[in-house]
Design an enzyme around this catalytic site. Structure first.
Site, PDB file in Angstrom:
ATOM      1  N   ASP A 119       7.378  12.354   3.723  1.00  0.00           N
ATOM      2  CA  ASP A 119       8.180  11.156   4.028  1.00  0.00           C
ATOM      3  C   ASP A 119       9.448  11.090   3.184  1.00  0.00           C
ATOM      4  O   ASP A 119      10.551  10.943   3.705  1.00  0.00           O
ATOM      5  CB  ASP A 119       7.393   9.861   3.745  1.00  0.00           C
ATOM      6  CG  ASP A 119       6.264   9.628   4.739  1.00  0.00           C
ATOM      7  OD1 ASP A 119       6.251  10.295   5.792  1.00  0.00           O
ATOM      8  OD2 ASP A 119       5.395   8.779   4.441  1.00  0.00           O
ATOM      9  N   ARG A 170       4.180  -0.060  -9.685  1.00  0.00           N
ATOM     10  CA  ARG A 170       5.458  -0.357  -9.012  1.00  0.00           C
ATOM     11  C   ARG A 170       6.512  -0.934  -9.948  1.00  0.00           C
ATOM     12  O   ARG A 170       7.671  -0.533  -9.885  1.00  0.00           O
ATOM     13  CB  ARG A 170       5.245  -1.275  -7.797  1.00  0.00           C
ATOM     14  CG  ARG A 170       4.272  -0.725  -6.742  1.00  0.00           C
ATOM     15  CD  ARG A 170       4.452   0.716  -6.462  1.00  0.00           C
ATOM     16  NE  ARG A 170       3.545   1.234  -5.428  1.00  0.00           N
ATOM     17  CZ  ARG A 170       3.275   2.507  -5.254  1.00  0.00           C
ATOM     18  NH1 ARG A 170       3.822   3.420  -6.044  1.00  0.00           N
ATOM     19  NH2 ARG A 170       2.464   2.905  -4.299  1.00  0.00           N
ATOM     20  N   ASP A 194       3.599  -2.900  -1.412  1.00  0.00           N
ATOM     21  CA  ASP A 194       4.427  -2.097  -2.315  1.00  0.00           C
ATOM     22  C   ASP A 194       5.929  -2.297  -2.083  1.00  0.00           C
ATOM     23  O   ASP A 194       6.706  -2.338  -3.034  1.00  0.00           O
ATOM     24  CB  ASP A 194       4.042  -0.617  -2.213  1.00  0.00           C
ATOM     25  CG  ASP A 194       2.674  -0.348  -2.840  1.00  0.00           C
ATOM     26  OD1 ASP A 194       2.316  -1.078  -3.789  1.00  0.00           O
ATOM     27  OD2 ASP A 194       1.970   0.571  -2.392  1.00  0.00           O
ATOM     28  N   SER A 245      -3.883   7.236   3.630  1.00  0.00           N
ATOM     29  CA  SER A 245      -2.720   6.947   2.805  1.00  0.00           C
ATOM     30  C   SER A 245      -3.247   6.749   1.390  1.00  0.00           C
ATOM     31  O   SER A 245      -4.108   5.900   1.150  1.00  0.00           O
ATOM     32  CB  SER A 245      -2.037   5.675   3.306  1.00  0.00           C
ATOM     33  OG  SER A 245      -1.131   5.224   2.319  1.00  0.00           O
TER      34      SER A 245
HETATM   35  N1  ARG Z   1      -3.613  -2.305  -1.220  1.00  0.00           N
HETATM   36  C1  ARG Z   1      -3.365  -1.790  -2.511  1.00  0.00           C
HETATM   37  C2  ARG Z   1      -2.323  -2.619  -3.224  1.00  0.00           C
HETATM   38  O1  ARG Z   1      -1.628  -3.325  -2.572  1.00  0.00           O
HETATM   39  C3  ARG Z   1      -3.066  -0.336  -2.533  1.00  0.00           C
HETATM   40  C4  ARG Z   1      -1.763   0.122  -1.997  1.00  0.00           C
HETATM   41  C5  ARG Z   1      -1.747   1.603  -2.017  1.00  0.00           C
HETATM   42  N2  ARG Z   1      -0.576   2.173  -1.481  1.00  0.00           N
HETATM   43  C6  ARG Z   1      -0.595   3.194  -0.612  1.00  0.00           C
HETATM   44  N3  ARG Z   1       0.543   3.671  -0.230  1.00  0.00           N
HETATM   45  N4  ARG Z   1      -1.711   3.706  -0.158  1.00  0.00           N
HETATM   46  O2  ARG Z   1      -2.201  -2.599  -4.412  1.00  0.00           O
END
Ligand code: ARG
Length: 412
Positions: free
Chosen positions: A16, A97, A126, A177
């Protein structure tokens, strides 16, 4: 080239974001600076990632080994807050993040960019965490997501990569993912989107199956002001503490989590996590707090811990509210020093001992044996006064015919 006309992209090295480099350039006319951090996710070296970024058309590649910074300043804050979103998720992605955002802003200033970009979709937390964190540090920076804002889909990516002869292998897309760092690993999408489907073995890499554990593993963790400083008597840095507990708790299958989670954008999503080190360390830390925090401070802190986890989950790492809670949490940690003994086995980290010079546990007050210094008779007066409102209310309720019913014990 005019100043500040570049884009800095949070670059993972995957398909990506590799395609995004030249795609962003083509669609916006701006040069792209790739930013990659090692937050303990394992996998490829920063050097390999840097070379791929440049080969895919980045004008600069900013790479940082941020493992110690992440462990000491982000994971340790989560540990001090016993952070568990919705009671179970130790905020793996949510705490990385803000750190990545900080480096993105630094790179934007260093390389003259006015826009920040990331590979997030428009459906998750995210994107919000990146963009709100960035805005909290430098509100003049703009944000763009190739997937969300420039319709970059998987098909477009593959065609674009071929056409532009980008040096990326078109490997089979992982069915999941995944986002991982030293604090844990998040696994979502694919067949897991049916919440009735049980996780399969291939979902997990940080933990072994807890159903077939090796012999139990006893560990002693020493904390100083809320931070682990020794494991089994050996000095450790925060990063080493997390890594060692990931290994040892991971071998016992500790820290597997499977839940339907409330995302900030309003969607409920099915999430799997594995966070062996985080879960073991939080279990130990929380028990040490049970010993060392005064009762009211302890009760308030449990509420604050919950709010802290929600704020950080909700992209508020740098917000004034979170900073104020940080000050409270930090203040509570001054006596959270001492040792916790735990047995790691079969998916569970169980505390079996605790000792601390700063503990408020007083044997002489607690004991039922001789040596008791607690004057039991003083409880009479305490109960008289403590129970007074209940007694007055009961008299009123009886007068109005609303006495609490007591079943009679006549046998039929
Ligand atoms: N749902 C989780 C969070 O918001 C994990 C996010 C993980 N990101 C991903 N690109 N798989 O913290």
């Amino acid at each position: 080239m005019a100043d500040n006309s570049r884009i800095v992209l949070a670059y993972s090295g995957g398909l990506d974001t590799s395609v995004a480099i030249s795609y962003l350039k083509e669609r916006t006319g701006k040069d792209v600076v790739a930013v990659s951090l090692d937050v303990g996710q394992g996998g490829e070296s920063l050097e390999t990632i840097r070379n791929r970024a440049l080969a895919c058309g980045a004008v600069e590649a900013y790479v940082v080994d941020a493992r110690d910074e992440f462990a000491s300043e982000y994971c340790m804050k989560a540990l001090k807050a016993n952070a568990m979103y919705e009671g179970v998720y130790p905020l793996v992605s949510a705490i990385s993040r803000p750190l990545i955002s900080k480096h993105l802003v630094r790179a934007a200033h260093q390389f003259g960019a006015d826009t920040i970009s990331h590979g997030c979709t428009g459906k998750g937390n995210d994107q919000v965490r990146f963009e709100v964190s960035i805005a909290s540090i430098d509100p003049t920076l703009k944000a763009i997501s190739p997937i969300r804002d420039l319709s970059l889909t998987r098909d477009v990516e593959i065609a674009f990569a071929k056409e532009h002869k980008l040096p990326i292998e078109q490997t089979e897309k992982s069915p999941y993912s995944i986002d991982q760092n030293v604090w844990g690993r998040a696994i979502e999408t694919g067949f897991l989107e049916d919440p009735w489907n049980a996780p399969t073995k291939d979902c997990y890499t940080y933990t072994d199956d807890p159903a077939f554990p090796p012999v139990e593993d006893e560990v002693v963790i020493e904390f100083k002001e809320g931070v682990p400083v020794k494991i089994d008597g050996r000095d450790v840095t925060p990063l080493q503490a997390i890594e060692e507990m990931n290994r040892r708790a991971g071998a016992q299958g500790i820290g597997r989590i499977d839940l339907i989670e409330d995302r900030l954008v309003g969607i409920k999503s099915r999430e799997l996590y594995e966070a062996p080190g985080a879960v073991a360390l939080i279990t130990a830390h929380q028990e040490l707090e049970n010993c060392c925090l005064e009762r009211e401070q302890h009760r308030i802190k449990r509420d604050i811990d919950k709010r802290w986890a929600e704020l950080v989950y909700d992209a508020q790492w740098f917000s004034p509210a979170t900073q104020s809670l940080n000050a409270f949490i930090e203040d509570t940690q001054k006596y959270v020093s001492g040792e916790i003994r735990m047995v790691l086995h079969g998916g569970r980290a169980v505390v079996t001992g605790r000792r601390s010079d700063a503990s408020l546990y007083d044997y002489k007050l607690a004991t039922y044996d001789s040596g008791d210094t607690f004057d039991q008779k003083s409880s009479n007066g305490f109960i008289d006064i403590y129970g007074l409102p209940s007694r007055v209310a009961a008299a009123r309720d009886i007068k109005f015919g609303n006495a609490i019913e007591v079943p009679d014990n006549t046998v039929e």
